[in-house]
Design a protein around this motif. Structure first.
Motif, PDB file in Angstrom:
ATOM      1  N   ALA A 137       0.828  -1.210   0.000  1.00 26.24           N
ATOM      2  CA  ALA A 137       0.000   0.000   0.000  1.00 26.24           C
ATOM      3  C   ALA A 137       0.861   1.258   0.000  1.00 26.24           C
ATOM      4  N   SER A 138       1.995   1.214   0.690  1.00 25.89           N
ATOM      5  CA  SER A 138       2.873   2.387   0.759  1.00 25.89           C
ATOM      6  C   SER A 138       3.679   2.594  -0.511  1.00 25.89           C
ATOM      7  N   GLY A 139       3.683   1.583  -1.378  1.00 26.23           N
ATOM      8  CA  GLY A 139       4.492   1.651  -2.599  1.00 26.23           C
ATOM      9  C   GLY A 139       5.884   1.087  -2.425  1.00 26.23           C
ATOM     10  N   SER A 140       6.196   0.580  -1.235  1.00 24.56           N
ATOM     11  CA  SER A 140       7.556   0.121  -0.946  1.00 24.56           C
ATOM     12  C   SER A 140       7.945  -1.118  -1.732  1.00 24.56           C
ATOM     13  N   ILE A 141       7.004  -2.033  -1.975  1.00 22.73           N
ATOM     14  CA  ILE A 141       7.348  -3.246  -2.712  1.00 22.73           C
ATOM     15  C   ILE A 141       7.797  -2.909  -4.127  1.00 22.73           C
ATOM     16  N   LEU A 142       7.050  -2.022  -4.779  1.00 25.00           N
ATOM     17  CA  LEU A 142       7.454  -1.618  -6.126  1.00 25.00           C
ATOM     18  C   LEU A 142       8.756  -0.822  -6.074  1.00 25.00           C
ATOM     19  N   LEU A 143       8.930  -0.020  -5.026  1.00 20.67           N
ATOM     20  CA  LEU A 143      10.160   0.754  -4.872  1.00 20.67           C
ATOM     21  C   LEU A 143      11.358  -0.170  -4.711  1.00 20.67           C
ATOM     22  N   LEU A 176      -7.795  -3.945  16.584  1.00 20.13           N
ATOM     23  CA  LEU A 176      -6.846  -2.834  16.589  1.00 20.13           C
ATOM     24  C   LEU A 176      -5.401  -3.316  16.497  1.00 20.13           C
ATOM     25  N   CYS A 177      -5.123  -4.483  17.082  1.00 19.16           N
ATOM     26  CA  CYS A 177      -3.768  -5.047  16.995  1.00 19.16           C
ATOM     27  C   CYS A 177      -3.416  -5.336  15.538  1.00 19.16           C
ATOM     28  N   ARG A 178      -4.342  -5.936  14.803  1.00 18.99           N
ATOM     29  CA  ARG A 178      -4.085  -6.259  13.396  1.00 18.99           C
ATOM     30  C   ARG A 178      -4.059  -5.016  12.520  1.00 18.99           C
ATOM     31  N   GLY A 179      -4.981  -4.099  12.791  1.00 17.82           N
ATOM     32  CA  GLY A 179      -4.973  -2.859  12.019  1.00 17.82           C
ATOM     33  C   GLY A 179      -3.668  -2.112  12.216  1.00 17.82           C
ATOM     34  N   GLY A 180      -3.174  -2.095  13.455  1.00 16.35           N
ATOM     35  CA  GLY A 180      -1.897  -1.456  13.731  1.00 16.35           C
ATOM     36  C   GLY A 180      -0.753  -2.161  13.037  1.00 16.35           C
ATOM     37  N   ASN A 181      -0.843  -3.479  12.941  1.00 18.31           N
ATOM     38  CA  ASN A 181       0.207  -4.242  12.270  1.00 18.31           C
ATOM     39  C   ASN A 181       0.271  -3.902  10.782  1.00 18.31           C
ATOM     40  N   LEU A 182      -0.896  -3.727  10.162  1.00 21.53           N
ATOM     41  CA  LEU A 182      -0.926  -3.303   8.760  1.00 21.53           C
ATOM     42  C   LEU A 182      -0.308  -1.916   8.605  1.00 21.53           C
ATOM     43  N   LEU A 183      -0.660  -1.008   9.516  1.00 27.66           N
ATOM     44  CA  LEU A 183      -0.082   0.341   9.469  1.00 27.66           C
ATOM     45  C   LEU A 183       1.427   0.313   9.687  1.00 27.66           C
ATOM     46  N   LEU A 184       1.899  -0.663  10.443  1.00 34.64           N
ATOM     47  CA  LEU A 184       3.341  -0.807  10.638  1.00 34.64           C
ATOM     48  C   LEU A 184       4.016  -1.052   9.298  1.00 34.64           C
ATOM     49  N   GLY A 185       3.390  -1.848   8.444  1.00 35.58           N
ATOM     50  CA  GLY A 185       3.924  -2.062   7.108  1.00 35.58           C
ATOM     51  C   GLY A 185       3.868  -0.808   6.262  1.00 35.58           C
ATOM     52  N   VAL A 186       2.760  -0.061   6.378  1.00 41.03           N
ATOM     53  CA  VAL A 186       2.623   1.198   5.632  1.00 41.03           C
ATOM     54  C   VAL A 186       3.697   2.196   6.049  1.00 41.03           C
ATOM     55  N   SER A 187       4.146   2.128   7.312  1.00 39.97           N
ATOM     56  CA  SER A 187       5.107   3.099   7.840  1.00 39.97           C
ATOM     57  C   SER A 187       6.484   3.010   7.188  1.00 39.97           C
ATOM     58  N   LEU A 188       6.674   2.039   6.310  1.00 35.52           N
ATOM     59  CA  LEU A 188       7.918   2.013   5.526  1.00 35.52           C
ATOM     60  C   LEU A 188       8.082   3.311   4.755  1.00 35.52           C
ATOM     61  N   VAL A 189       6.948   3.909   4.375  1.00 30.58           N
ATOM     62  CA  VAL A 189       6.937   5.258   3.798  1.00 30.58           C
ATOM     63  C   VAL A 189       6.061   6.088   4.726  1.00 30.58           C
ATOM     64  N   PRO A 190       6.647   6.744   5.718  1.00 29.97           N
ATOM     65  CA  PRO A 190       5.862   7.428   6.752  1.00 29.97           C
ATOM     66  C   PRO A 190       4.771   8.343   6.219  1.00 29.97           C
ATOM     67  N   ALA A 191       5.039   9.026   5.119  1.00 33.13           N
ATOM     68  CA  ALA A 191       4.042   9.941   4.563  1.00 33.13           C
ATOM     69  C   ALA A 191       2.798   9.211   4.072  1.00 33.13           C
ATOM     70  N   ALA A 192       2.934   7.918   3.755  1.00 35.95           N
ATOM     71  CA  ALA A 192       1.809   7.151   3.221  1.00 35.95           C
ATOM     72  C   ALA A 192       0.765   6.855   4.283  1.00 35.95           C
ATOM     73  N   ILE A 193       1.126   6.967   5.556  1.00 37.40           N
ATOM     74  CA  ILE A 193       0.175   6.678   6.632  1.00 37.40           C
ATOM     75  C   ILE A 193      -1.042   7.589   6.545  1.00 37.40           C
ATOM     76  N   ALA A 194      -0.814   8.856   6.243  1.00 37.53           N
ATOM     77  CA  ALA A 194      -1.920   9.815   6.144  1.00 37.53           C
ATOM     78  C   ALA A 194      -2.851   9.484   4.988  1.00 37.53           C
ATOM     79  N   ASP A 195      -2.314   8.861   3.927  1.00 36.56           N
ATOM     80  CA  ASP A 195      -3.123   8.547   2.750  1.00 36.56           C
ATOM     81  C   ASP A 195      -3.864   7.223   2.874  1.00 36.56           C
ATOM     82  N   TYR A 196      -3.285   6.281   3.606  1.00 34.51           N
ATOM     83  CA  TYR A 196      -3.844   4.933   3.613  1.00 34.51           C
ATOM     84  C   TYR A 196      -4.200   4.399   5.001  1.00 34.51           C
ATOM     85  N   TRP A 197      -4.352   5.282   5.970  1.00 36.47           N
ATOM     86  CA  TRP A 197      -4.697   4.836   7.319  1.00 36.47           C
ATOM     87  C   TRP A 197      -6.017   4.067   7.343  1.00 36.47           C
ATOM     88  N   TYR A 198      -6.931   4.451   6.447  1.00 39.63           N
ATOM     89  CA  TYR A 198      -8.257   3.843   6.447  1.00 39.63           C
ATOM     90  C   TYR A 198      -8.214   2.348   6.122  1.00 39.63           C
TER      91      TYR A 198
END
Length: 305
Positions: free
Chosen positions: A32-38, A153-175
């Protein structure tokens, strides 16, 4: 006690099959953060491998966070498990409550420190996940309404942990974290009948929440213009979660409820593969799907619930 038996008992506490699903959460967030493609494009261009290293740190982090969380689940439930789950390592006498608490603490701290290697935001999310896990273990699981949400919430937070590879992406994909929150809340609600049976109304509630997850994923897929590949993954997802749940509704007995819960937990890998197919590609989604036989294989030797 032989060392091999002690190590196996520790692994039983950590639930390895479930940890594989947590790793899939990180890969879904990374997609989701784009890190895999990066990472892929960077390697193809001969660039630096910092994104890959950070991804590996978060994989280690989630192993610690999830492993520590489920270990403390058994630590807090030691007295109850002596009556209801005597086959578990602590009531069986293979691991003491103190040894379990030390193992859980080391895993949680290790997970948090691993996340710190990536960024401050990753560290904050990891701390939040650890606190949510401890809250659930000590108190939340006994709450009829908040308990399933707490676990989600534990699982949702775990997904966000993956998104945090690109910190700016958290604001776009928190939902996106709302999807695993609803899904895990559904599994948690269903699992409450695993020992003594459950009312069919709670199981039908699980069906409704599963359906909400599938519809939400379909909406995300169309929004990201990843229609067909996501639909194929969603079809596989539905084929794995619904049949055992409908069987549990039919009989409403602990053994069938347990199978429904097990199917729901392991199918988290398919859920995450769907995320990856949407935000990266169907090929990467299939690669994540390869974690499924690993998790199923581990589930034959180590309990999932």
């Amino acid at each position: 006690m032989p060392l091999s038996q002690k190590l196996r008992a520790y692994l039983q506490l950590m639930r390895p099959a479930n940890i594989v699903t947590a790793i899939a959460d990180i890969l879904a967030g990374a997609a989701a953060s784009g890190s895999i493609l990066l990472i892929t494009n960077g390697e193809a261009a001969g660039g630096d491998d910092s994104s890959l290293i950070n991804l590996l740190w978060l994989v280690v982090a989630t192993i610690g966070l999830y492993g520590g969380g489920v270990v403390f689940n058994d630590v807090f439930d030691a007295k109850l498990d002596r009556e209801e789950r005597p086959e578990r390592p602590i009531p069986r006498g293979d691991v003491s409550v103190t040894e379990g608490a030390i193992l859980g603490g080391v895993l949680l701290v290790g997970g948090i420190l691993s996340a710190l290697q990536v960024s401050i935001k990753s560290f904050i999310i990891a701390v939040a996940v650890a606190l949510c896990a401890l809250l659930y273990d000590a108190w939340g699981k006994h709450q009829r309404i908040f308990g399933p949400i707490n676990m989600g919430l534990c699982r949702g937070g775990n997904l966000l942990l993956g998104v945090s590879l690109v910190p700016a992406a958290i604001a776009d994909y928190w939902y996106l974290s709302l999807i695993p929150i609803v899904y895990i809340a559904a599994i948690t609600m269903v699992s409450r009948g695993e020992v003594h049976g459950s009312s069919r109304s709670a199981l039908w509630g699980g069906v409704g929440m599963y359906s909400a997850v599938i519809v939400s994923l379909a909406v995300v897929a169309f929004r990201e213009e990843a229609h067909w590949s996501a639909l194929l993954f969603l079809g596989l997802f539905a084929s794995q979660i619904y049949p055992p749940l409908f069987k549990a509704i039919r009989y409403a007995e602990p053994q069938f409820i347990g199978k429904a819960v097990k199917a729901g937990v392991i199918s988290l890998i398919i859920l995450n593969a769907t995320f990856v197919s949407i935000f990266a590609s169907a090929l990467f989604g299939l690669l994540v799907l390869l974690l499924l036989p690993l998790s199923i294989g581990l589930a034959r030797y180590f309990a999932v619930t």
